[in-house]
Scaffold this motif. Structure first.
Motif, PDB file in Angstrom:
ATOM      1  N   SER A  63       0.546  -1.085  -0.169  1.00  0.00           N
ATOM      2  CA  SER A  63      -0.238  -0.098   0.131  1.00  0.00           C
ATOM      3  C   SER A  63       0.767   0.827   0.183  1.00  0.00           C
ATOM      4  CB  SER A  63      -0.851   0.391   1.052  1.00  0.00           C
ATOM      5  OG  SER A  63      -0.191   0.415   2.311  1.00  0.00           O
ATOM      6  N   ARG A  64       2.018   1.222   0.417  1.00  0.00           N
ATOM      7  CA  ARG A  64       2.444   2.042   0.506  1.00  0.00           C
ATOM      8  C   ARG A  64       4.237   2.272  -0.834  1.00  0.00           C
ATOM      9  NH1 ARG A  64       0.434   1.258   4.833  1.00  0.00           N
ATOM     10  NH2 ARG A  64      -0.325   3.384   6.269  1.00  0.00           N
ATOM     11  N   ALA A  65       4.146   0.948  -0.831  1.00  0.00           N
ATOM     12  CA  ALA A  65       5.291   1.125  -2.275  1.00  0.00           C
ATOM     13  C   ALA A  65       4.993  -0.342  -3.104  1.00  0.00           C
ATOM     14  CB  ALA A  65       6.536   1.041  -1.386  1.00  0.00           C
ATOM     15  N   ARG A  66       5.811   0.842  -3.965  1.00  0.00           N
ATOM     16  CA  ARG A  66       6.169  -0.777  -5.417  1.00  0.00           C
ATOM     17  C   ARG A  66       7.083  -1.681  -4.847  1.00  0.00           C
ATOM     18  NH1 ARG A  66       7.494  -0.257 -11.629  1.00  0.00           N
ATOM     19  NH2 ARG A  66       6.936  -2.487 -12.092  1.00  0.00           N
ATOM     20  N   ILE A  67       7.440  -3.200  -4.828  1.00  0.00           N
ATOM     21  CA  ILE A  67       7.767  -4.293  -4.684  1.00  0.00           C
ATOM     22  C   ILE A  67       8.740  -3.875  -6.179  1.00  0.00           C
ATOM     23  CG2 ILE A  67       8.407  -6.283  -3.823  1.00  0.00           C
ATOM     24  CD1 ILE A  67       5.760  -6.124  -2.549  1.00  0.00           C
ATOM     25  N   LEU A  68       9.653  -3.787  -5.804  1.00  0.00           N
ATOM     26  CA  LEU A  68      10.620  -3.990  -7.553  1.00  0.00           C
ATOM     27  C   LEU A  68      11.371  -5.373  -7.428  1.00  0.00           C
ATOM     28  CD1 LEU A  68      12.647  -0.597  -6.941  1.00  0.00           C
ATOM     29  CD2 LEU A  68      11.163  -1.049  -8.580  1.00  0.00           C
ATOM     30  N   ALA A  69      12.145  -5.908  -6.532  1.00  0.00           N
ATOM     31  CA  ALA A  69      12.751  -7.376  -6.751  1.00  0.00           C
ATOM     32  C   ALA A  69      12.320  -7.818  -5.206  1.00  0.00           C
ATOM     33  CB  ALA A  69      13.712  -6.885  -7.070  1.00  0.00           C
ATOM     34  N   VAL A  70      12.661  -9.679  -5.271  1.00  0.00           N
ATOM     35  CA  VAL A  70      12.569  -9.973  -3.927  1.00  0.00           C
ATOM     36  C   VAL A  70      13.587 -10.757  -4.752  1.00  0.00           C
ATOM     37  CG1 VAL A  70      11.573 -11.879  -2.175  1.00  0.00           C
ATOM     38  CG2 VAL A  70      10.546 -10.138  -3.441  1.00  0.00           C
ATOM     39  N   VAL A  71      15.028 -10.736  -3.680  1.00  0.00           N
ATOM     40  CA  VAL A  71      15.365 -11.648  -3.512  1.00  0.00           C
ATOM     41  C   VAL A  71      16.126 -12.215  -2.985  1.00  0.00           C
ATOM     42  CG1 VAL A  71      18.197 -12.166  -4.520  1.00  0.00           C
ATOM     43  CG2 VAL A  71      16.750 -10.136  -5.145  1.00  0.00           C
ATOM     44  N   SER A  72      15.451 -13.958  -2.551  1.00  0.00           N
ATOM     45  CA  SER A  72      16.030 -14.779  -2.043  1.00  0.00           C
ATOM     46  C   SER A  72      17.421 -15.379  -2.125  1.00  0.00           C
ATOM     47  CB  SER A  72      15.576 -16.186  -2.413  1.00  0.00           C
ATOM     48  OG  SER A  72      15.845 -17.081  -1.468  1.00  0.00           O
ATOM     49  N   LEU A  73      18.133 -15.244  -0.553  1.00  0.00           N
ATOM     50  CA  LEU A  73      19.465 -15.106   0.452  1.00  0.00           C
ATOM     51  C   LEU A  73      19.675 -16.558   0.443  1.00  0.00           C
ATOM     52  CD1 LEU A  73      20.963 -11.930   1.497  1.00  0.00           C
ATOM     53  CD2 LEU A  73      20.745 -12.766  -1.156  1.00  0.00           C
ATOM     54  N   HIS A  74      20.774 -17.458  -0.185  1.00  0.00           N
ATOM     55  CA  HIS A  74      21.305 -18.711   0.091  1.00  0.00           C
ATOM     56  C   HIS A  74      21.600 -18.540   1.837  1.00  0.00           C
ATOM     57  CE1 HIS A  74      23.896 -22.265   1.052  1.00  0.00           C
ATOM     58  NE2 HIS A  74      23.698 -22.470   0.000  1.00  0.00           N
ATOM     59  N   THR A  75      21.333 -19.439   2.289  1.00  0.00           N
ATOM     60  CA  THR A  75      21.399 -19.754   3.883  1.00  0.00           C
ATOM     61  C   THR A  75      22.562 -19.970   4.546  1.00  0.00           C
ATOM     62  OG1 THR A  75      21.697 -22.297   4.367  1.00  0.00           O
ATOM     63  CG2 THR A  75      19.460 -21.350   4.713  1.00  0.00           C
ATOM     64  N   ASN A  76      23.365 -19.402   3.683  1.00  0.00           N
ATOM     65  CA  ASN A  76      25.186 -19.189   4.123  1.00  0.00           C
ATOM     66  C   ASN A  76      24.677 -18.181   4.390  1.00  0.00           C
ATOM     67  OD1 ASN A  76      25.113 -22.012   5.009  1.00  0.00           O
ATOM     68  ND2 ASN A  76      26.480 -22.803   3.236  1.00  0.00           N
ATOM     69  N   THR A  77      24.517 -17.274   3.688  1.00  0.00           N
ATOM     70  CA  THR A  77      24.665 -16.081   3.434  1.00  0.00           C
ATOM     71  C   THR A  77      25.739 -15.075   4.514  1.00  0.00           C
ATOM     72  OG1 THR A  77      23.445 -15.397   1.485  1.00  0.00           O
ATOM     73  CG2 THR A  77      23.992 -13.559   1.801  1.00  0.00           C
ATOM     74  N   PHE A  78      24.404 -15.175   5.758  1.00  0.00           N
ATOM     75  CA  PHE A  78      25.255 -14.369   6.763  1.00  0.00           C
ATOM     76  C   PHE A  78      25.652 -14.931   7.757  1.00  0.00           C
ATOM     77  CE2 PHE A  78      21.497 -11.711   4.812  1.00  0.00           C
ATOM     78  CZ  PHE A  78      22.235 -10.821   4.745  1.00  0.00           C
ATOM     79  N   LYS A  79      26.128 -16.067   7.462  1.00  0.00           N
ATOM     80  CA  LYS A  79      26.573 -17.154   8.335  1.00  0.00           C
ATOM     81  C   LYS A  79      28.315 -16.700   8.539  1.00  0.00           C
ATOM     82  CE  LYS A  79      25.100 -21.810   8.326  1.00  0.00           C
ATOM     83  NZ  LYS A  79      24.748 -22.894   8.121  1.00  0.00           N
ATOM     84  N   PRO A  80      29.061 -16.938   9.679  1.00  0.00           N
ATOM     85  CA  PRO A  80      29.235 -17.554  10.911  1.00  0.00           C
ATOM     86  C   PRO A  80      27.966 -16.954  11.977  1.00  0.00           C
ATOM     87  CG  PRO A  80      30.794 -16.534  11.459  1.00  0.00           C
ATOM     88  CD  PRO A  80      30.521 -16.236   9.589  1.00  0.00           C
ATOM     89  N   HIS A  81      27.230 -16.014  11.688  1.00  0.00           N
ATOM     90  CA  HIS A  81      26.582 -15.236  13.074  1.00  0.00           C
ATOM     91  C   HIS A  81      25.546 -15.264  12.644  1.00  0.00           C
ATOM     92  CE1 HIS A  81      29.932 -12.677  13.017  1.00  0.00           C
ATOM     93  NE2 HIS A  81      30.154 -12.724  11.435  1.00  0.00           N
ATOM     94  N   SER A  82      25.234 -16.265  11.697  1.00  0.00           N
ATOM     95  CA  SER A  82      23.087 -16.348  11.495  1.00  0.00           C
ATOM     96  C   SER A  82      22.844 -17.325  10.174  1.00  0.00           C
ATOM     97  CB  SER A  82      22.069 -14.918  10.968  1.00  0.00           C
ATOM     98  OG  SER A  82      21.411 -15.424  11.542  1.00  0.00           O
ATOM     99  N   GLY A  83      22.138 -18.442  10.600  1.00  0.00           N
ATOM    100  CA  GLY A  83      21.329 -19.467   9.594  1.00  0.00           C
ATOM    101  C   GLY A  83      20.488 -18.901   9.283  1.00  0.00           C
ATOM    102  N   THR A  84      20.226 -17.669   8.933  1.00  0.00           N
ATOM    103  CA  THR A  84      18.688 -17.886   9.228  1.00  0.00           C
ATOM    104  C   THR A  84      18.017 -17.300   7.615  1.00  0.00           C
ATOM    105  OG1 THR A  84      17.886 -16.547  10.683  1.00  0.00           O
ATOM    106  CG2 THR A  84      16.427 -15.648   9.031  1.00  0.00           C
ATOM    107  N   LYS A  85      17.053 -18.235   7.242  1.00  0.00           N
ATOM    108  CA  LYS A  85      17.279 -17.574   5.760  1.00  0.00           C
ATOM    109  C   LYS A  85      15.950 -16.673   5.588  1.00  0.00           C
ATOM    110  CE  LYS A  85      16.693 -19.759   1.161  1.00  0.00           C
ATOM    111  NZ  LYS A  85      17.344 -18.685   0.605  1.00  0.00           N
ATOM    112  N   THR A  86      17.063 -15.245   4.408  1.00  0.00           N
ATOM    113  CA  THR A  86      16.618 -14.358   4.500  1.00  0.00           C
ATOM    114  C   THR A  86      16.168 -13.898   3.101  1.00  0.00           C
ATOM    115  OG1 THR A  86      18.882 -13.261   3.913  1.00  0.00           O
ATOM    116  CG2 THR A  86      17.973 -13.633   6.907  1.00  0.00           C
TER     117      THR A  86
END
Length: 168
Positions: A63-86
């Motif tokens: 309602s407030r913005a156009r979604i331009l893109a959604v990029v799914s990152l690999h679970t290792n992207t933020f390791k070793p600090h986080s393994g959350t899927k982002t």
């Protein structure tokens, strides 16, 4: 008392929720900071974009913005600090001139399959066919990821869709 300042802290009846994740308030706060036509990228837990119970968040964003893109990152992207899927969500705030409101529009979707890190969070470096490490023009090692390809694909998409900042 702080939550009273945020629409995303309210339930469908307009009453304050008992608990609200910081990332939810962060979304609203950053959208409020944007000027009309302004853009932002935000890293969110993938569940915020997928969970049925978080539909109100997606509706609020749209309602407030156009979604331009959604990029799914690999679970290792933020390791070793986080393994959350982002995922990274790219938005442009609605604006009559730069980004006029639309009900229906294409969105760029991509999935990163090469994070540049292994399961331990150690960087994976690109190698030449002879096994030596690839070095860029600045004498830096090159990480083995696919985000450059994702960025190139998004630029192509944005130009094709005549997104205001890549319309030629």
């Amino acid at each position: 008392s702080v939550l009273r300042n945020y629409r995303l802290a309210e339930d469908f009846r307009g009453k304050l929720r008992k608990r609200v994740g910081r990332d939810i308030i962060f979304i609203e706060r950053n959208l409020n900071f944007l000027k009309p036509g302004g853009r932002m990228a935000i890293v969110l837990p993938q569940g915020r974009l997928n969970n049925k119970s978080d539909k109100y968040i997606r509706d609020f964003i749209m309602s407030r913005a156009r979604i331009l893109a959604v990029v799914s990152l690999h679970t290792n992207t933020f390791k070793p600090h986080s393994g959350t899927k982002t995922s990274v969500l790219f938005l442009q705030k609605w604006d009559e001139k730069l980004c006029p409101y639309k009900e229906d529009y294409p969105i760029f979707f991509a999935t990163s399959r090469k994070p540049g890190k292994d399961n331990s969070g150690d960087y994976i470096l690109k190698k030449n066919p002879d096994g030596s490490l690839v070095i860029d023009e600045y004498d830096h090692f090159v990480y083995d990821h696919d985000l450059d390809e994702v960025a190139e694909a998004f630029i192509k998409f944005a130009k094709k869709e005549k997104v205001s900042f890549w319309s030629n």
